[in-house]
Design a protein around this motif. Sequence first.
Motif, PDB file in Angstrom:
ATOM      1  N   GLU A  59      -5.504   4.206  -6.946  1.00 52.78           N
ATOM      2  CA  GLU A  59      -6.517   5.221  -6.726  1.00 52.78           C
ATOM      3  C   GLU A  59      -6.827   5.850  -8.132  1.00 52.78           C
ATOM      4  O   GLU A  59      -7.914   6.491  -8.322  1.00 52.78           O
ATOM      5  CB  GLU A  59      -5.713   6.563  -6.117  1.00 52.78           C
ATOM      6  N   ASP A  60      -6.087   5.666  -9.270  1.00 51.02           N
ATOM      7  CA  ASP A  60      -6.634   6.032 -10.518  1.00 51.02           C
ATOM      8  C   ASP A  60      -7.420   4.943 -11.198  1.00 51.02           C
ATOM      9  O   ASP A  60      -7.697   4.995 -12.330  1.00 51.02           O
ATOM     10  CB  ASP A  60      -5.359   6.464 -11.636  1.00 51.02           C
ATOM     11  N   PRO A  83      -0.712   3.231  -3.372  1.00 46.35           N
ATOM     12  CA  PRO A  83      -2.030   3.382  -2.701  1.00 46.35           C
ATOM     13  C   PRO A  83      -3.229   2.884  -3.416  1.00 46.35           C
ATOM     14  O   PRO A  83      -3.139   3.016  -4.511  1.00 46.35           O
ATOM     15  CB  PRO A  83      -1.960   4.958  -2.458  1.00 46.35           C
ATOM     16  N   GLY A  84      -4.153   2.403  -2.578  1.00 48.47           N
ATOM     17  CA  GLY A  84      -5.328   1.775  -3.229  1.00 48.47           C
ATOM     18  C   GLY A  84      -5.787   0.707  -2.200  1.00 48.47           C
ATOM     19  O   GLY A  84      -5.591   0.642  -1.332  1.00 48.47           O
ATOM     20  N   GLU A  85      -6.823  -0.152  -3.086  1.00 51.10           N
ATOM     21  CA  GLU A  85      -7.642  -1.139  -2.412  1.00 51.10           C
ATOM     22  C   GLU A  85      -6.809  -2.408  -2.813  1.00 51.10           C
ATOM     23  O   GLU A  85      -6.770  -2.676  -4.018  1.00 51.10           O
ATOM     24  CB  GLU A  85      -8.911  -1.115  -2.979  1.00 51.10           C
ATOM     25  N   ARG A 104       0.974  -1.173  -0.098  1.00 51.33           N
ATOM     26  CA  ARG A 104       0.187  -0.183  -0.123  1.00 51.33           C
ATOM     27  C   ARG A 104       0.905   1.229   0.104  1.00 51.33           C
ATOM     28  O   ARG A 104       0.381   2.274  -0.348  1.00 51.33           O
ATOM     29  CB  ARG A 104      -1.051  -0.188   1.252  1.00 51.33           C
TER      30      ARG A 104
END
Length: 112
Positions: A90-91, A66-68, A62
């Motif tokens: 995130e994009d 960053p993201g899921e 992460r």
Amino acid sequence: MSFKQPARLIVALLLFWSGGLTLALADRGGYGHGYSHDHDRARHALERGEVRPVEEILAAARDAVPGEVVGLELEHEDGHWVYEVKVIAEDGRLMEVLVNGADARVLEWEAD
């Protein structure tokens, strides 16, 4: 450095679904110690200190992307444990983050 070679062992696939976590295990064979289940192999590797806890691996992934997190595989390749973490960035892109299982160091990341 590429970790795209076929894995000798795929230990875990984690999927997040409605806030829940599902653990599915699949064996590709070749790394046997007489255990009856793949999760036994993964737990034994953790107990022997060969891999870091999953929480550390996910934190490292992460930090890099960053993201899921939507998936995680632990592979044993050429004598080394490597986590492949799937992250929806995130994009919106699906990314694969490779993390060294022994020290939680991010090796590389790329679009999947």
